[in-house]
Enzyme design. Structure first.
Site, PDB file in Angstrom:
ATOM      1  N   CYS A   1       5.867  -0.221   7.467  1.00 32.63           N
ATOM      2  CA  CYS A   1       5.471   0.958   6.700  1.00 32.63           C
ATOM      3  C   CYS A   1       6.668   1.419   5.869  1.00 32.63           C
ATOM      4  O   CYS A   1       7.784   1.486   6.385  1.00 32.63           O
ATOM      5  CB  CYS A   1       5.045   2.069   7.660  1.00 32.63           C
ATOM      6  SG  CYS A   1       4.531   3.576   6.819  1.00 32.63           S
ATOM      7  N   LEU A   2       6.436   1.734   4.598  1.00 33.83           N
ATOM      8  CA  LEU A   2       7.541   2.155   3.727  1.00 33.83           C
ATOM      9  C   LEU A   2       8.198   3.439   4.219  1.00 33.83           C
ATOM     10  O   LEU A   2       9.356   3.695   3.908  1.00 33.83           O
ATOM     11  CB  LEU A   2       7.047   2.339   2.288  1.00 33.83           C
ATOM     12  CG  LEU A   2       6.564   1.062   1.576  1.00 33.83           C
ATOM     13  CD1 LEU A   2       6.051   1.400   0.181  1.00 33.83           C
ATOM     14  CD2 LEU A   2       7.660   0.011   1.509  1.00 33.83           C
TER      15      LEU A   2
ATOM     16  N   GLN B   1       2.810   9.961   1.717  1.00 36.77           N
ATOM     17  CA  GLN B   1       4.123   9.313   1.715  1.00 36.77           C
ATOM     18  C   GLN B   1       4.983   9.706   0.515  1.00 36.77           C
ATOM     19  O   GLN B   1       6.182   9.436   0.497  1.00 36.77           O
ATOM     20  CB  GLN B   1       3.957   7.784   1.714  1.00 36.77           C
ATOM     21  CG  GLN B   1       3.385   7.265   3.012  1.00 36.77           C
ATOM     22  CD  GLN B   1       3.270   5.758   2.971  1.00 36.77           C
ATOM     23  OE1 GLN B   1       2.316   5.213   2.443  1.00 36.77           O
ATOM     24  NE2 GLN B   1       4.269   5.076   3.522  1.00 36.77           N
TER      25      GLN B   1
ATOM     26  N   GLY C   1       0.843  -1.187   0.000  1.00 35.20           N
ATOM     27  CA  GLY C   1       0.000   0.000   0.000  1.00 35.20           C
ATOM     28  C   GLY C   1       0.882   1.241   0.000  1.00 35.20           C
ATOM     29  O   GLY C   1       2.040   1.179   0.425  1.00 35.20           O
TER      30      GLY C   1
ATOM     31  N   HIS D   1      -2.784   6.987   7.162  1.00 34.65           N
ATOM     32  CA  HIS D   1      -1.829   7.931   6.563  1.00 34.65           C
ATOM     33  C   HIS D   1      -2.507   9.227   6.133  1.00 34.65           C
ATOM     34  O   HIS D   1      -1.955  10.312   6.337  1.00 34.65           O
ATOM     35  CB  HIS D   1      -1.130   7.309   5.354  1.00 34.65           C
ATOM     36  CG  HIS D   1       0.072   6.477   5.692  1.00 34.65           C
ATOM     37  ND1 HIS D   1       1.177   6.996   6.339  1.00 34.65           N
ATOM     38  CD2 HIS D   1       0.352   5.178   5.459  1.00 34.65           C
ATOM     39  CE1 HIS D   1       2.077   6.027   6.497  1.00 34.65           C
ATOM     40  NE2 HIS D   1       1.601   4.913   5.982  1.00 34.65           N
TER      41      HIS D   1
ATOM     42  N   HIS E   1      -4.521   0.797   7.518  1.00 35.08           N
ATOM     43  CA  HIS E   1      -3.172   1.373   7.643  1.00 35.08           C
ATOM     44  C   HIS E   1      -3.016   2.577   6.707  1.00 35.08           C
ATOM     45  O   HIS E   1      -2.529   3.639   7.114  1.00 35.08           O
ATOM     46  CB  HIS E   1      -2.120   0.294   7.332  1.00 35.08           C
ATOM     47  CG  HIS E   1      -0.708   0.787   7.364  1.00 35.08           C
ATOM     48  ND1 HIS E   1       0.210   0.385   8.310  1.00 35.08           N
ATOM     49  CD2 HIS E   1      -0.042   1.663   6.562  1.00 35.08           C
ATOM     50  CE1 HIS E   1       1.372   0.994   8.090  1.00 35.08           C
ATOM     51  NE2 HIS E   1       1.245   1.776   7.029  1.00 35.08           N
ATOM     52  N   GLU E   2      -3.448   2.405   5.444  1.00 33.04           N
ATOM     53  CA  GLU E   2      -3.299   3.500   4.467  1.00 33.04           C
ATOM     54  C   GLU E   2      -4.232   4.660   4.805  1.00 33.04           C
ATOM     55  O   GLU E   2      -3.876   5.827   4.633  1.00 33.04           O
ATOM     56  CB  GLU E   2      -3.563   2.992   3.041  1.00 33.04           C
ATOM     57  CG  GLU E   2      -2.608   1.904   2.571  1.00 33.04           C
ATOM     58  CD  GLU E   2      -1.144   2.235   2.794  1.00 33.04           C
ATOM     59  OE1 GLU E   2      -0.764   3.415   2.644  1.00 33.04           O
ATOM     60  OE2 GLU E   2      -0.372   1.320   3.141  1.00 33.04           O
TER      61      GLU E   2
HETATM   62 NI    NI Z   1       2.524   3.066   5.950  1.00 34.97          NI
END
Ligand code: NI
Length: 185
Positions: A98-99, A50, A45, A144, A140-141
């Site tokens: 998480c990226l 991000q 995701g 963000h 999760h997304e």
């Molecule tokens: Ni994340």
């Protein structure tokens, strides 16, 4: 085009995203770039904050979770202006990463079933229920675009123990094999 992924500590990750409309500049290109960026980083995701854009847009491709839930093989979806209107069931733990926070994984508790209203990339409207890992990735997304990170959802002691590592990430002192933008570097 692969975009740099914003690292922990950047204020854009703490801002609530704003809704967009069909006239948002170069939206198709942006979505294509986000998919390319996510795949390059092996993510499931990616949310617009991000890559430095404070808008209500995220993408998911949960195919890497196919071994856990076979129906996720084809779960590729763009979410625009989403609203999670309902969350239900008994909270369950899943080890999230998480990226924007490379090298850290922690168990996070979330409810298993959600009802989401959103638009896709063609601005078709949906109201859809998701559960299990599909719901997990969306939650999760969705966090963000609300300015929330998974590290906000772990207990205070664990968070304190991670403080040094998180600070290192924001300075770029972390091993990562995709392009990132570090706020304190
Ligand atoms: Ni994340």
């Amino acid at each position: 085009m692969i975009l740099p992924i914003v690292a922990y500590g950047d204020p854009v990750l703490r801002k609530k995203g704003v809704d967009i409309d069909q006239d948002y500049k170069d939206l198709k290109q942006l979505i294509d770039n986000m998919f390319e960026t996510m795949y390059h980083a092996n993510g499931v995701g990616l949310a617009a904050p991000q890559i430095g854009k404070s808008i209500r847009l995220f993408i998911v491709d949960a195919a890497p979770f196919e071994d856990k839930e076979p129906e996720l093989k084809d779960f590729v979806q763009v979410f625009i202006n989403p609203e999670i209107v309902e969350q239900s069931g008994e909270e369950w733990a899943f080890n999230e990463g998480c990226l924007s926070i490379p090298g850290i994984r922690e168990d996070v508790m979330r409810k298993p079933t959600i009802l989401v209203r959103y638009y896709d990339e063609n601005f078709e409207y949906y109201e859809e229920e998701f559960s299990g890992l599909a719901a997990r990735v969306i939650q999760h997304e969705y966090d963000h675009i609300e300015g929330i990170l998974f590290t906000d959802r772990i207990n205070a002691l664990k968070r304190t123990l991670l403080k040094g590592k998180l600070n290192d990430i924001s300075k770029g002192k972390v091993d990562v094999d995709y392009k990132m933008k570090f706020p304190k570097k």
